[in-house]
Design a protein around this motif. Structure first.
Motif, mmCIF file in Angstrom:
data_model
loop_
_atom_site.group_PDB
_atom_site.id
_atom_site.type_symbol
_atom_site.label_atom_id
_atom_site.label_comp_id
_atom_site.label_asym_id
_atom_site.label_seq_id
_atom_site.Cartn_x
_atom_site.Cartn_y
_atom_site.Cartn_z
ATOM 1 N N LEU A 3 39.741 42.040 36.915
ATOM 2 C CA LEU A 3 40.549 40.901 37.336
ATOM 3 C C LEU A 3 39.803 39.638 36.929
ATOM 4 O O LEU A 3 38.661 39.424 37.339
ATOM 5 N N ILE A 4 40.447 38.818 36.095
ATOM 6 C CA ILE A 4 39.865 37.542 35.698
ATOM 7 C C ILE A 4 40.605 36.424 36.413
ATOM 8 O O ILE A 4 41.820 36.256 36.241
ATOM 9 N N LEU A 5 39.886 35.668 37.226
ATOM 10 C CA LEU A 5 40.415 34.468 37.865
ATOM 11 C C LEU A 5 39.980 33.283 37.013
ATOM 12 O O LEU A 5 38.778 33.007 36.882
ATOM 13 N N ALA A 6 40.944 32.611 36.401
ATOM 14 C CA ALA A 6 40.645 31.527 35.464
ATOM 15 C C ALA A 6 41.099 30.192 36.038
ATOM 16 O O ALA A 6 42.233 30.073 36.540
ATOM 17 N N ARG A 7 40.234 29.195 35.955
ATOM 18 C CA ARG A 7 40.637 27.856 36.350
ATOM 19 C C ARG A 7 41.443 27.221 35.209
ATOM 20 O O ARG A 7 41.196 27.471 34.032
ATOM 21 N N HIS A 8 42.371 26.376 35.581
ATOM 22 C CA HIS A 8 43.207 25.666 34.607
ATOM 23 C C HIS A 8 42.391 24.671 33.782
ATOM 24 O O HIS A 8 41.244 24.342 34.110
ATOM 25 N N GLY A 9 43.012 24.141 32.730
ATOM 26 C CA GLY A 9 42.392 23.116 31.898
ATOM 27 C C GLY A 9 42.442 21.734 32.538
ATOM 28 O O GLY A 9 42.985 21.538 33.628
ATOM 29 N N GLN A 10 41.882 20.783 31.824
ATOM 30 C CA GLN A 10 41.717 19.422 32.347
ATOM 31 C C GLN A 10 43.048 18.701 32.576
ATOM 32 O O GLN A 10 43.990 18.826 31.795
ATOM 33 N N PHE A 129 46.067 34.134 49.570
ATOM 34 C CA PHE A 129 45.726 34.525 48.197
ATOM 35 C C PHE A 129 45.529 36.037 48.068
ATOM 36 O O PHE A 129 45.958 36.658 47.085
ATOM 37 N N ARG A 130 44.898 36.638 49.068
ATOM 38 C CA ARG A 130 44.528 38.058 48.984
ATOM 39 C C ARG A 130 45.720 38.980 48.755
ATOM 40 O O ARG A 130 45.627 39.895 47.905
ATOM 41 N N PRO A 131 46.861 38.810 49.469
ATOM 42 C CA PRO A 131 47.979 39.729 49.223
ATOM 43 C C PRO A 131 48.487 39.691 47.782
ATOM 44 O O PRO A 131 48.964 40.712 47.265
ATOM 45 N N VAL A 132 48.379 38.536 47.142
ATOM 46 C CA VAL A 132 48.807 38.431 45.745
ATOM 47 C C VAL A 132 47.881 39.249 44.856
ATOM 48 O O VAL A 132 48.331 39.989 43.970
ATOM 49 N N VAL A 133 46.581 39.130 45.085
ATOM 50 C CA VAL A 133 45.613 39.925 44.320
ATOM 51 C C VAL A 133 45.895 41.413 44.496
ATOM 52 O O VAL A 133 45.895 42.188 43.525
ATOM 53 N N GLU A 134 46.134 41.824 45.723
ATOM 54 C CA GLU A 134 46.402 43.240 45.978
ATOM 55 C C GLU A 134 47.659 43.701 45.241
ATOM 56 O O GLU A 134 47.695 44.802 44.663
ATOM 57 N N ARG A 135 48.683 42.857 45.235
ATOM 58 C CA ARG A 135 49.949 43.236 44.608
ATOM 59 C C ARG A 135 49.841 43.317 43.098
ATOM 60 O O ARG A 135 50.330 44.262 42.478
ATOM 61 N N ILE A 136 49.196 42.328 42.464
ATOM 62 C CA ILE A 136 49.188 42.293 41.002
ATOM 63 C C ILE A 136 48.175 43.262 40.399
ATOM 64 O O ILE A 136 48.254 43.573 39.201
ATOM 65 N N THR A 137 47.244 43.758 41.210
ATOM 66 C CA THR A 137 46.253 44.699 40.678
ATOM 67 C C THR A 137 46.540 46.137 41.073
ATOM 68 O O THR A 137 45.924 47.052 40.518
ATOM 69 N N LYS A 138 47.469 46.365 41.986
ATOM 70 C CA LYS A 138 47.768 47.731 42.413
ATOM 71 C C LYS A 138 48.323 48.542 41.237
ATOM 72 O O LYS A 138 49.337 48.184 40.646
ATOM 73 N N GLY A 139 47.624 49.589 40.884
ATOM 74 C CA GLY A 139 48.041 50.447 39.790
ATOM 75 C C GLY A 139 47.867 49.836 38.409
ATOM 76 O O GLY A 139 48.301 50.434 37.418
ATOM 77 N N ALA A 140 47.232 48.665 38.321
ATOM 78 C CA ALA A 140 47.075 47.995 37.022
ATOM 79 C C ALA A 140 45.973 48.661 36.210
ATOM 80 O O ALA A 140 45.049 49.282 36.748
ATOM 81 N N SER A 141 46.083 48.509 34.892
ATOM 82 C CA SER A 141 45.045 48.971 33.984
ATOM 83 C C SER A 141 44.641 47.804 33.097
ATOM 84 O O SER A 141 45.295 46.758 33.073
ATOM 85 N N GLY A 142 43.551 47.981 32.361
ATOM 86 C CA GLY A 142 43.111 46.912 31.476
ATOM 87 C C GLY A 142 42.629 45.700 32.253
ATOM 88 O O GLY A 142 42.010 45.828 33.315
ATOM 89 N N THR A 143 42.950 44.514 31.733
ATOM 90 C CA THR A 143 42.496 43.261 32.325
ATOM 91 C C THR A 143 43.690 42.447 32.796
ATOM 92 O O THR A 143 44.608 42.173 32.020
ATOM 93 N N VAL A 144 43.664 42.073 34.063
ATOM 94 C CA VAL A 144 44.691 41.209 34.645
ATOM 95 C C VAL A 144 44.114 39.807 34.749
ATOM 96 O O VAL A 144 43.021 39.615 35.294
ATOM 97 N N VAL A 145 44.828 38.822 34.215
ATOM 98 C CA VAL A 145 44.383 37.430 34.236
ATOM 99 C C VAL A 145 45.262 36.643 35.203
ATOM 100 O O VAL A 145 46.495 36.698 35.115
ATOM 101 N N LEU A 146 44.637 35.922 36.108
ATOM 102 C CA LEU A 146 45.340 35.048 37.039
ATOM 103 C C LEU A 146 44.777 33.645 36.897
ATOM 104 O O LEU A 146 43.597 33.412 37.173
#
Length: 207
Positions: A3-10, A129-146
């Protein structure tokens, strides 16, 4: 998976060091768009399988080049927006920044219930925030970017890995990378600096 948590640009608020947290917020600056393109290139060789963004315009604009590099769409999700700063919204004066940093230090020391005047505590940010992480990563493979926001990412990155808020500062398009570990997550890496197009770096404390 990762899981990659990325900050937005300027944004213009980053340049002015203005506390701007309410979505949809401001768009990226020219430099911010260049940063987003650079993030897309940086993650082009990663096995990205899904790209998500907060309801803020700046997050969606940052996520777009990442998604495009993998032939994906950006999925906008609620609950992962920046921490609300309440009465400090749109302020760029020194007293406002000092108060923000004071509360931030309390979070880093483990007081997740400390809150900004009229704003959110770290615990409240994590709870939405946590329920969103749980939902988007459940059963996911590879790399998930948020693609989300600096303050929220530091809070959530720390809480998911069993600690307080991650210390320090996450630069524009900086990444917090997490891996599953048992029933939780472990911290793989945190960007302290990110090469900026034109070698220019700018950011604000919460935006």
């Amino acid at each position: 998976m990762r899981l990659i948590l990325a900050r937005h640009g300027q944004t213009a608020a980053n340049v002015a060091k203005r506390l701007s947290t309410l979505p949809p917020g401001e768009p990226l600056t020219d430099l911010g768009r260049a940063q987003a393109d650079a993030l897309g290139a940086r993650l082009a060789d990663a096995d990205v399988t899904a790209v998500y963004a907060s309801t803020a315009i700046r997050a969606q604009q940052t996520a777009a080049p990442v998604a495009a590099a993998h032939g994906l769409d950006v999925t906008v999700v609620d609950g992962v927006h920046e921490l609300f700063v309440g009465e400090l919204e749109d302020r760029a004066d020194e007293p406002a920044r000092e108060l923000f940093y004071e509360i931030e230090q309390a979070w880093e020391a483990g007081d997740a219930e400390a809150r900004l005047p009229g704003g959110e505590s770290a615990a409240e940010v994590f709870d939405r925030f946590r329920p969103v992480v749980e939902r988007i990563t459940k059963g996911a493979s590879g790399t998930v970017v948020l693609v989300s926001h600096g303050g929220a990412i530091r809070i959530v990155g720390g809480a998911l890995t069993g600690g307080p808020t991650l210390p320090g500062y996450l630069p524009n398009t900086g990444l917090v990378v997490l891996r599953p570990a048992g029933d939780g997550w472990e911290l793989e890496s945190v960007d302290e600096t990110v090469p900026q197009p034109g070698d220019v770096a700018a950011g604000g404390p919460a935006e």
